[in-house]
Structures are given as C-alpha cells and as structure tokens.
Design an enzyme around this catalytic site. Sequence first.
Site, short mmCIF file in Angstrom:
data_model
loop_
_atom_site.label_atom_id
_atom_site.label_comp_id
_atom_site.label_asym_id
_atom_site.label_seq_id
_atom_site.Cartn_x
_atom_site.Cartn_y
_atom_site.Cartn_z
N ARG A 114 25.39 28.76 40.35
CA ARG A 114 25.83 28.61 41.74
C ARG A 114 25.63 29.92 42.51
NH1 ARG A 114 32.37 29.03 40.92
NH2 ARG A 114 32.31 30.95 39.72
N CYS A 118 18.69 31.54 48.58
CA CYS A 118 18.05 32.53 49.45
C CYS A 118 18.66 32.37 50.84
CB CYS A 118 16.55 32.26 49.51
SG CYS A 118 15.76 33.13 50.87
N ASN A 152 31.19 29.72 49.25
CA ASN A 152 32.16 30.25 48.29
C ASN A 152 31.72 31.63 47.84
OD1 ASN A 152 34.58 29.51 46.61
ND2 ASN A 152 33.17 30.14 44.99
N GLU A 153 32.61 32.58 47.99
CA GLU A 153 32.37 33.93 47.46
C GLU A 153 30.93 34.41 47.65
OE1 GLU A 153 33.90 34.07 43.43
OE2 GLU A 153 35.90 34.40 44.22
N CYS A 158 18.49 38.73 47.69
CA CYS A 158 17.26 38.00 47.40
C CYS A 158 16.07 38.85 47.82
CB CYS A 158 17.26 36.66 48.15
SG CYS A 158 15.76 35.70 47.88
N GLU A 319 42.38 31.74 46.29
CA GLU A 319 42.42 31.40 44.87
C GLU A 319 43.26 32.44 44.13
OE1 GLU A 319 38.60 31.26 42.98
OE2 GLU A 319 37.65 30.26 44.67
N GLU A 367 34.06 26.28 32.95
CA GLU A 367 35.40 26.77 33.27
C GLU A 367 36.51 25.95 32.60
OE1 GLU A 367 34.86 27.14 37.64
OE2 GLU A 367 34.97 29.30 37.24
N LYS A 368 36.19 25.31 31.51
CA LYS A 368 37.18 24.40 30.92
C LYS A 368 38.42 25.11 30.40
CE LYS A 368 34.90 23.88 26.36
NZ LYS A 368 33.67 24.64 26.66
#
Length: 685
Positions: A114, A118, A152-153, A158, A319, A367-368
């Site tokens: 994720r 670009c 997100n974040e 690039c 978060e 991320e479990k």
Amino acid sequence: MNKLELVKGFLHGGDYNPDQWLKRPDILEQDYQLMDQSEINTVTVGVFAWGRLEPEEGIYDFAWLDNVFDKMNRRNGHVILATPSGGRPRWMSQKYPEVNRVDSEGHRHTHGFRHNHCYSSPIYREKVHEINTRLAERYGDNPALVLWHVSNEYSGECYCPLCQIKWREWVQHKYKTLDALNDAWCLSVWSGLYSDWAELLPPSLLGDSKVHGMDLDWHRFVSDMTIDFYQHEVQPLKKLTPNIPVTTNFMAESLKEGRYTPLTGLDYGKFSKSLDIISWDSYPSWHNRYETTAETAMKTAYIHDQFWSLKQRPFLIMESTPSCVNWGQYNKAKQPGMHRLSSFQQIAHGSDSTLYFQIRQAQGNSEKYHGAVIGHDGSSNSRVFKDVQQYGRELKKISEIKGAIKHVKVAIIFDWDSNWALNRGGGFGRPTRLGIQMLQKHYANFWRKDIECDVITSNMEFSQYDLLIAPMLYLIRQDTMEKIKKFVKNGGTLVSSYFSGLVDSNDRVNLGGWPKTLQDIFGIELKELDTLLPGEHYHVSFNQKQYETTDYDQIMRANNALVLGHYTDNFYGETPAITRNQYGKGTAYYVGARLSLKFIEDFYDDIIQKLGLGNSFVKSSNPVVSVQTRYNGDYVYHFVMNFSEKKQMIEFQRPSFDMLTQREVMTSVQIDKYGVMVLKERKNN
Ligand code: GLA
Ligand code: ZN
C-alpha cells in the site's frame, strides 16, 4: 460550523474494515452490538477498500458501504470516510504500470504494497478524482458523515520519468536561471555545474548523493508534490461537500528505540495549511526497557503538542492501539491501566478523539496480530474490550471538554527544513546531531514542571508567547531572523544554543562568522564548535555549580552579553558557555554546550520565575505526574496523570472537582499507579 464541530462529545472508535468480512453477516451484525457495548460512536471506513469499491475498472459496489452508513445512522453514530488512494486495486497497477512508484535506483515496482503510488501519474490522479467524486456524491449528504480521511499516512518518494519532469520544473521555477542554481547548490565543487536543464536528475545513489543543497530541495519537492497530490484529492470533496472538513492522518516515527518523534519526511508545517483539522496516528512503545514510563509519556506529549501547535486548535487521534501493535520487534500489550492513561493523555493535550486501529482484528494477512477492540475471540469479556468499554464510559462523562482549547505561553521552534539540513551536513559528530532529542530535552523541563509548551515552526506567529526556545535551529532564514529580532525587541525572552544559525536557506554556511543580526540579539560572537567523542566530557560552571558537557562545546566571545556560565577546562580556558543579553525590551540567552537535563532544569527555573510561567493550579509539581489544562467557556479542566508504577503525591493550590469520580478533590492528593483525574474548576480562580 462544519459537521465535525457540531458533534457533541468526543469521537470514540476507529478503523473499521467490514470489507474484510462481507461473507460473514453474523460477524458484521455482532460488530455493531459490540460497538454499542463499548461506547463506540465513530467508524473510519474505506481506508483500503478500493478493491471492494471498484472491483473492476468502472464497475462499482457501494452496497456494503451503504450498509455501514445505515447502521451508524440508526445509532446516531459518526462516519469518517476515507478516500481509498492509500491502497489501489490490483487491476490498476497491472493495466496502468505508471501508477506504481519507481525507486531511487530506477526499479519500477509492481503491485504488492500500500501507500506506494506515484504522485505525478495523470492516470492515478484521474482515477482518484473519479472514485473520490463518486464517494462524495453518494455520501456527501449522509447525516452520519462527519469527516473526510484523505488517503492514509502519505509518505515516500517516486523517481519515475514523470516525477523527474516535475522535479526539473520545480527547480526551474524556483531558481529561474542555471547560474542561480549553480550558485545556490555550490556546484563548482567537484565539477557539478549544470549547463542545460535537461541534465537535472533527482538525487540518488546512482548519481548525485552528496550535494547538500540539492538534497534539501528534494525534501522540499517531495513535500510539495505530496501536498499537491492531496490537494488534487480534496478538490472534488470541497466542491461537493463544503461543510465536511478534510484531514489526512499524520505520523510519528517510532521504530528506533527511544526515539519517538513526529515524522520528519514531510513538512507537516506546510502540509497542515491544507487540512481543516490535524489528525495523527499515535503508537508509543509503552513498557519498554530503554526508558521510564514518564520518559515515554513526555515524548508522546511532545508529539501531541506539536500536532496541537500546527493549528493551535483541537486535533484528532486518528489511530492508536487498544493493546499492542504488530510491527515492532517485540509487541507488548498495554499493562492494566495504561490504555486509560494513554488515551486520556491524548485528550489532555488537545485531542477531540480517541480512535483505534482497529475495531475488529483481521483474521489473516499482514496485520492479523495487531491489537483491536474486538479480538479473534469476538468476545466482550476480554481485558482489552473491557478497557475500551470503561474508557468509553469515562469519556462520556467529560464530553463537555470536546472543543476546549489551551493557553500556552512557551514555544519551541522546530523547522522541517532546518532538521533536514542539520542531519545532512557532514562534519561534527554524525550520530550525535540529535536535534529533535535536544528539543525534547528542553520540552521535558516544562512537561515535568506542568507548564504547557507549544512546538511551532518559524512560519508561525511568535508574539503570543512569553518564552521562545530555538536550540539547534541550524538553518535560519533571513525573515525568521527578523521575526526573532522583533520578538526579543518587543520584550520576549529567547533561548538558543550551539548549532543555531549556521547555514542559509540553501544550506550554505554563512560567511564572515555568525550573522550580524544574531550577534546583536545575543551579544556574542561564535568561534569554534568543538565536537566531543563518546564518553568525552568537559565542564561548565553555572550558578556556583559544575555541569558536565557532552557531544558539543561552542566556544564564543561575549560582547554585550553577560556571562552566566563559563567553561572550566580543555583548551577553552574560562571562556563563556552560557550568556544572557538585554536586547530592546527583551532578553536573549545562549547555551553554548550540550548539557544534561539537570542543567536544563536549573537553567530554566530562574526564567520561569521571572516570567511567571509556573502552573497556577499546581502547588508543587511531581515530575512523573503530568498536569495539562484545557479551557472551555467558563470552565478550566486539569488532566492529572500519573506516569509511574507507584502511587504519587501532588499538591494543588485549590480544591476542585474530579469529573471521573464525581467527587470533590482537596489540595493534597494521592494518585494511584497510572491514575488519571480530570479536575474541573471555574475560570479566573
Ligand atoms: C498505520 C496504518 C494502519 C495500520 C496501523 C498499524 O498507522 O495507517 O493502516 O497499518 O499502522 O499500527
Ligand atoms: Zn512518479
């Protein structure tokens, strides 16, 4: 007032990924019951859901998301809706490779992670515009929608051909002529002169990796491109939903042991101007072995305050984890009481939310094992669930504090570009620059004494502060120098240190010694900056006490300044180490050497007393019990937090009322391990 400002009470909830559970309607049903039980009123949805929202190019599926909105509306809850650019669908990377990033060595990445698009790609921009428009059209008027969570974040860089063109344009726009560019980056060194704009490539290990001015501009360029991409994302949202505020979640850097600081990769000072409200993702490493709980708390407080300071208005915790993370070397759960304490700390420093990553723990994939409100057991009996539930109930008791502001009289200056330049330059001690760590040392002094402290950039207004602290401000622009001068002239108190004002805005060393303006303000002249080896120490005598120096000793000459402390050994002789200068109506202090927290505390005691900065509610502060204050209308709210493993005593000037226990609180109070009190009193006490 925008939709978020109209919300009564704090937001409690967080990232919710029903898109991972569409085949389990039973689980989806249970989620809402458990959210109700744990006083969760807000879900952040769609952060990485593009693959579900647009499973094939141009084919959309919003049914599952409609359902989330229905469910939240039924319980008068709130939805923070994300634009999904943080994780694009696989088909897109395959069909349009230009959306994927190219790394600094020229490799074009394939799909697979994720946050790696670009930011120049016209196709990616077009696709983002399309999906954001559809989301805004579909949910813009939905009563539950309170905030846009854009991407997100944002992070990373690039080096693709499109980004290279943008880089060239950016540099050309800034410098206009090659001659100006060659001068700015000092390119006569090593035969680096440009004779054609086409020669300009981004810095990388394949080519230019030592041109400091270029590196500095590259950082600025990456920030600008990221902000430009964000603004592109926001455009349809602003057009279609003008009353829904927009944010993106900022980050802190927490992977290095003991170094918890705001992310330094992007200029958040600049970025923040395009946000309606600041939000950030907070993951301190509680219960580690390298520092005390109070030290972790102080560093976390510093970051909260820096994000507060960007707008000097309440921010959001977008978060945090209700228990552990999964990305550390060792991922420890929070001890009993720490969830409550660390969450109240967010509110204490100006957050209007406690939001988690995530509400339900993923069953598989990367991320479990990340902590979540609802664990794999799906139970409401787990310790984590109960912690969240108890905190949710308590948060409701203090809902009148939402929106409350702070009154701060002390500010520390942190500039992103100065920090980039400081860490880039050769010379001195490479591992010992530690710019932000030194700011945190100054901050620690105030945190331990319960005096609020902003962390601002030099672009912000200085005049509302009584005390301005700018240690290791390596790069000082001409306009900043003038602002600092005005601040002191008009009666402000300024503290600076070694490593300040050494370079100009192109990271070129100032010629002819320290800039004249700084010499005048501080009444000193700088000579050599001596670098010490690990374990090597010299000494400073200040107020009849001896203090040990570490890493750096600035040798200087006092002109107008009064010498408050001097060196006692090495080749420095008895030259000045700490000085004070009367300048206009104000005072400027210079601390020449890197000294311990003990020194910093002793040094500021006098200044705090002179300026009357002490906390007017706390009678005797306890360095591991933090008191932070917010103001709303006629009331003042003091958050009292024990960041230690023992009971602690603290004394207040006046009795008050604890909103959590609904009890009167006397002036001398014992507070339990990890205890929290929220004390309310009328203003003007
Ligand atoms: C980041 C991301 C989230 C999640 C958490 C885990 O903050 O934004 O999607 O991966 O980390 O801590
Ligand atoms: Zn690119």
